[in-house]
Scaffold this motif. Sequence first.
Motif, mmCIF file in Angstrom:
data_model
loop_
_atom_site.group_PDB
_atom_site.id
_atom_site.type_symbol
_atom_site.label_atom_id
_atom_site.label_comp_id
_atom_site.label_asym_id
_atom_site.label_seq_id
_atom_site.Cartn_x
_atom_site.Cartn_y
_atom_site.Cartn_z
ATOM 1 N N LEU A 398 0.529 -1.310 -0.585
ATOM 2 C CA LEU A 398 0.039 -0.115 0.100
ATOM 3 C C LEU A 398 0.575 1.656 -0.155
ATOM 4 O O LEU A 398 0.293 2.107 -0.325
ATOM 5 C CB LEU A 398 -0.634 0.337 1.242
ATOM 6 N N GLY A 399 2.501 1.064 -0.200
ATOM 7 C CA GLY A 399 2.838 2.374 0.115
ATOM 8 C C GLY A 399 3.558 2.321 1.683
ATOM 9 O O GLY A 399 4.241 3.856 1.314
ATOM 10 N N PHE A 400 3.372 2.048 2.891
ATOM 11 C CA PHE A 400 3.690 2.575 3.575
ATOM 12 C C PHE A 400 5.110 1.852 4.694
ATOM 13 O O PHE A 400 4.359 0.072 4.872
ATOM 14 C CB PHE A 400 2.633 2.678 4.631
ATOM 15 N N GLU A 401 6.008 2.158 4.890
ATOM 16 C CA GLU A 401 7.137 2.239 5.294
ATOM 17 C C GLU A 401 6.905 1.367 6.825
ATOM 18 O O GLU A 401 6.424 2.456 7.238
ATOM 19 C CB GLU A 401 8.471 2.452 4.941
ATOM 20 N N THR A 402 7.041 0.692 7.419
ATOM 21 C CA THR A 402 7.066 0.108 8.772
ATOM 22 C C THR A 402 8.290 -0.650 9.459
ATOM 23 O O THR A 402 9.535 -0.993 8.935
ATOM 24 C CB THR A 402 5.450 -0.838 8.709
ATOM 25 N N THR A 403 8.318 -0.554 10.830
ATOM 26 C CA THR A 403 9.075 -1.218 11.263
ATOM 27 C C THR A 403 8.601 -2.083 12.054
ATOM 28 O O THR A 403 6.618 -2.127 12.465
ATOM 29 C CB THR A 403 9.814 -0.335 12.706
ATOM 30 N N GLY A 404 8.702 -3.392 12.515
ATOM 31 C CA GLY A 404 8.569 -4.480 13.071
ATOM 32 C C GLY A 404 8.972 -4.821 14.617
ATOM 33 O O GLY A 404 9.884 -5.040 15.057
ATOM 34 N N ALA A 405 8.287 -5.251 15.671
ATOM 35 C CA ALA A 405 8.075 -5.823 16.796
ATOM 36 C C ALA A 405 7.405 -7.029 17.694
ATOM 37 O O ALA A 405 5.914 -6.362 16.469
ATOM 38 C CB ALA A 405 8.137 -5.011 17.783
ATOM 39 N N ARG A 406 7.739 -8.281 17.488
ATOM 40 C CA ARG A 406 6.826 -9.262 17.726
ATOM 41 C C ARG A 406 6.312 -8.966 19.289
ATOM 42 O O ARG A 406 4.899 -9.441 19.010
ATOM 43 C CB ARG A 406 7.790 -10.560 17.477
ATOM 44 N N SER A 407 6.882 -8.594 19.989
ATOM 45 C CA SER A 407 6.138 -8.176 21.135
ATOM 46 C C SER A 407 5.105 -6.651 21.188
ATOM 47 O O SER A 407 6.332 -6.136 20.637
ATOM 48 C CB SER A 407 7.060 -8.105 22.281
ATOM 49 N N VAL A 408 4.459 -6.883 22.236
ATOM 50 C CA VAL A 408 2.992 -5.711 21.937
ATOM 51 C C VAL A 408 3.831 -4.206 22.811
ATOM 52 O O VAL A 408 4.234 -2.935 22.028
ATOM 53 C CB VAL A 408 2.326 -5.517 22.469
ATOM 54 N N ALA A 409 4.735 -4.980 23.798
ATOM 55 C CA ALA A 409 5.265 -4.145 25.104
ATOM 56 C C ALA A 409 6.324 -3.599 23.906
ATOM 57 O O ALA A 409 6.872 -1.984 23.908
ATOM 58 C CB ALA A 409 5.904 -5.079 25.666
ATOM 59 N N ALA A 410 7.184 -4.515 23.108
ATOM 60 C CA ALA A 410 8.192 -4.016 22.278
ATOM 61 C C ALA A 410 8.278 -2.766 21.719
ATOM 62 O O ALA A 410 8.689 -2.086 21.297
ATOM 63 C CB ALA A 410 8.884 -4.831 22.188
ATOM 64 N N ALA A 411 6.750 -3.027 20.964
ATOM 65 C CA ALA A 411 6.368 -1.865 19.533
ATOM 66 C C ALA A 411 6.150 -0.586 20.357
ATOM 67 O O ALA A 411 6.648 0.041 20.055
ATOM 68 C CB ALA A 411 5.118 -2.833 19.596
ATOM 69 N N VAL A 412 5.119 -0.865 21.424
ATOM 70 C CA VAL A 412 5.198 0.699 22.679
ATOM 71 C C VAL A 412 6.185 1.142 22.613
ATOM 72 O O VAL A 412 5.877 2.475 22.359
ATOM 73 C CB VAL A 412 4.334 -0.078 22.917
ATOM 74 N N ALA A 413 7.051 0.220 23.375
ATOM 75 C CA ALA A 413 8.408 1.101 24.066
ATOM 76 C C ALA A 413 9.325 1.646 23.006
ATOM 77 O O ALA A 413 10.052 2.620 22.778
ATOM 78 C CB ALA A 413 8.580 0.113 24.680
#
Length: 448
Positions: A398-413
């Motif tokens: 869709l044209g969006f670059e992202t980062t990834g974190a498998r853990s929700v807590a790690a993603a929020v941090a």
Amino acid sequence: MIPELVKESAITNMPRLTPSLKYLYALRALGIKPGLRRIELLLSLLGNPEKTYPTVIVAGTNGKGSTSAMIASVLSEAGYRAGLYSSPHLARFNERLRVSGEEVTGRELSGLIRRTRALVEQKITVKKDRPSFFEFTTAMAFEHFRKKKVDIAVLEVGMGGRFDATNVAVPLVSVVTSIALDHSEYLGDTVEEIAAEKAGVIKENGLLVTSVCDRAALRVIKDAVKDKRATAYYSGKDFRVAGEEGPGKISYESAELSLARLSLGLKGGYQAENAGVAIKVIELLKGAGFKAGKAAIRKGLKKVVWPGRFDMRRAKKPGLGVVFDCAHNEAGARALRAALLEITPYDRVFFVIGVMADKDIDAILSILLPGCGGITVTEPASERSAELALVRGRARKLGFETTGARSVAAAVAERINRAPARSVVCVTGSIFTVGEALGSPAVARLLR
């Protein structure tokens, strides 16, 4: 449309479960089965607690939980012992059963599970008559409210309406909030099919309050009202809400009641419509002897708490806000985007997003992500979760670059640490994503 048998996913990542809760969650393996026969059988064994107090039943695609919470809050402020049954929960099962804002205690919950389990194992010998997880839970809710001697109970429909376990009740007022495409694999592929399922909560000669605005869905609702000889009250026709100057301020107008400068405890512009529905329900309940004056309405709407619905928190990091919102379908995503635009420029919004594999991932992403400041994709600990790589791949197409974190807590941090001052981190995509974030001690340490 309801399939013959749908397998429910087990909840994962739930440490320190009591033996009673382990038994209860194991019932998810039975799946979701249509019909009211099993819940009616179980309730008869319990002595039909659902018939011992009046109820309000609330169905809808989005807004039914918030609306239910508002109704219960106003009734509690008016001095009534108001039960509230909702689902699913965010962090603790106890959240599903409340009386005047107080969650069921662990001891009460264990007792309810043990008693109900004993009846099932001793009295229901035919396997196909055994209750599903949601039927078992709903029966417990009805029994808990009887034990707590509630004056009235507000029941949030789990899914659909016609075959939902809550629909065994004969409510004083039925509610249908907005209707949009969601749970299509269970309820149907069109809004008309979904509306027909939700219209199942309309009772013969009953009262209905609705905020349905989709034309196709509204035609179905009106046909059901006519067939059931019910009396319906429509938002925008029989009652109206309008925004006023200042965040969370609205006015309400009906033929019988006028209220100005109401303050809503629940944030987001979409909550105005939910508040209007709740107030109309309160108006109608007066005919059944439940009297809630203007002061109770004001206090109830201001004090209501419903975590995870445009739930605004402050990070310890200076100048950073964090919004938790359970938007999980196209309509919810549109409402969330509009609410975010009310509080900040969109390029100052940074997303943490985790969605379920059975949702319209492309629709959610294409609505929420354009123009935002950054995106971290995560994968909540549910067997229904869309895989991290899949969601990131969809975003990339869709044209969006992202980062990834498998853990929700790690993603929020990660997002909180990287976001600039005077910006907002929004955690969204699923109730599982939001629940995991709000239940994480690591996330809690990042918030004030």
